[in-house]
Design a protein around this motif. Structure first.
Motif, short mmCIF file in Angstrom:
data_model
loop_
_atom_site.label_atom_id
_atom_site.label_comp_id
_atom_site.label_asym_id
_atom_site.label_seq_id
_atom_site.Cartn_x
_atom_site.Cartn_y
_atom_site.Cartn_z
N ASN A 165 40.27 33.79 20.06
CA ASN A 165 41.29 34.15 21.05
C ASN A 165 42.66 34.11 20.39
O ASN A 165 42.83 33.52 19.31
CB ASN A 165 41.20 33.26 22.29
N TYR B 1 34.58 29.39 24.04
CA TYR B 1 34.55 30.76 24.53
C TYR B 1 33.63 31.66 23.70
O TYR B 1 33.53 32.85 23.96
CB TYR B 1 35.96 31.36 24.58
N GLY C 298 36.27 38.96 22.74
CA GLY C 298 35.01 38.22 22.86
C GLY C 298 33.83 39.09 22.54
O GLY C 298 33.97 40.20 22.04
#
Length: 308
Positions: free
Chosen positions: A187, A231, A300
């Motif tokens: 991220n 994540y 992602g």
């Protein structure tokens, strides 16, 4: 000392931490004269002679707690303090306490056994060096396992999934060269932290070097570790690098209780990937495509597969 044994020596600064407070074992506290006197230890049947000052030189260690802290100590029938651990490997622990220099065994099996001993005696600086040497030797052994036609100029990527059993939580650790980590779908916040840490380590050879957030480390030789990613998953990372040409070299599972006090049970799954140079280039191209996504899209796994 056997001629077949290699000794790796590093200088380590003496520990300057204050003594831990004494609990129910405060009767072990000694005056200065007694601290300097010799003391005999029976470690797994092997007798050692040293001083109390040497044994308590790391105040937070298990030995310091045994001889000047809150842990009881036992004696054998000859009056030697008894420790039910590997007697032969204790010489590495004692030499480190005496000299602050690290001597490591030649064989990988003995080195892994020494890590278990260091875990017991709770000497963080020694544990750090043993773990780094284990990682280096493991990587050397992985190189030998590469197929003859494999691009040996690539990199290794360690993907470690940590499962905390009682809390039902998962987190991911990544260890790899910066060239690999920078082309994975981090991220924006983590990418910025990595870039900042890379700028810091350009000015110094010191390692390990920790980021301000504490979850990212520089491990030396261009390699970084990112901890506690929540994540990304191990499966997602595996699919991303696999489709770009990386090869899975090994996968292992281990189970442990973190400490005797908190009894936190964890399952660790570790995948080691070999990422060839051409694979890094393909990952870089995909990474650039992901960064060109419209505002609001998250970086992602789905982004990396949008063109499939």
């Amino acid at each position: 000392m056997s001629d077949s044994r290699r000794w790796l020596v590093h200088s380590v600064a003496p520990n300057s931490e204050s003594h831990i407070p004494c609990g129910s074992g405060s009767e072990h506290k000694m005056n200065g004269a007694k601290r300097s006197k010799p003391v005999s230890l029976n470690v797994g049947g092997v007798i050692y002679t040293t001083s109390f000052l040497t044994l308590i030189s790391y105040p937070d260690s298990m030995l310091a707690r045994m001889f000047e802290g809150d842990l009881p100590s036992a004696k054998d029938r000859d009056g030697n303090f008894f420790i039910d651990r590997d007697g032969n490997l204790f010489r590495y622990i004692l030499n480190y306490l005496r000299t602050r220099k690290i001597h490591l065994p030649e064989t990988l099996v003995e080195l892994q056994q020494l890590k278990d001993e260091v875990d017991f005696y709770q000497i963080p600086t020694l544990k750090e060096e043993v773990c780094m040497e284990l990682a280096r030797r493991h990587e050397e052994s992985m190189v030998k396992l590469l197929p003859p036609n494999c691009d040996s100029d690539g990199y290794f990527l360690d993907v470690i999934e940590i499962n905390t059993v009682k809390a039902n939580m998962k987190s991911l650790h990544l260890i790899a060269h910066a060239d690999v980590i920078r082309v994975l779908p981090l991220n924006p916040e983590d990418y910025a932290i990595l870039q900042a840490l890379m700028e810091i380590v350009k000015c110094t050879d010191y390692h390990p070097q920790k980021s301000n957030t504490g979850h990212m480390w520089y491990m030396g030789k261009g390699c970084f570790e990112i901890q506690d990613l929540n994540y990304l998953t191990r499966v997602e990372i595996a699919e991303i690098v696999r489709v770009h040409g990386a090869r899975l070299i090994s996968s292992s599972v281990s189970f442990s209780n973190s400490t005797e006090t908190n009894n936190v049970q964890t399952i660790l799954v570790m995948d080691k990937w070999h990422v060839p140079a051409y694979c890094v280039q393909k990952l870089r191209e995909s990474c650039m495509a992901c960064k060109a996504l419209p505002p609001g899209r998250t970086v992602g796994f789905l982004d990396w597969n949008q063109g499939d």
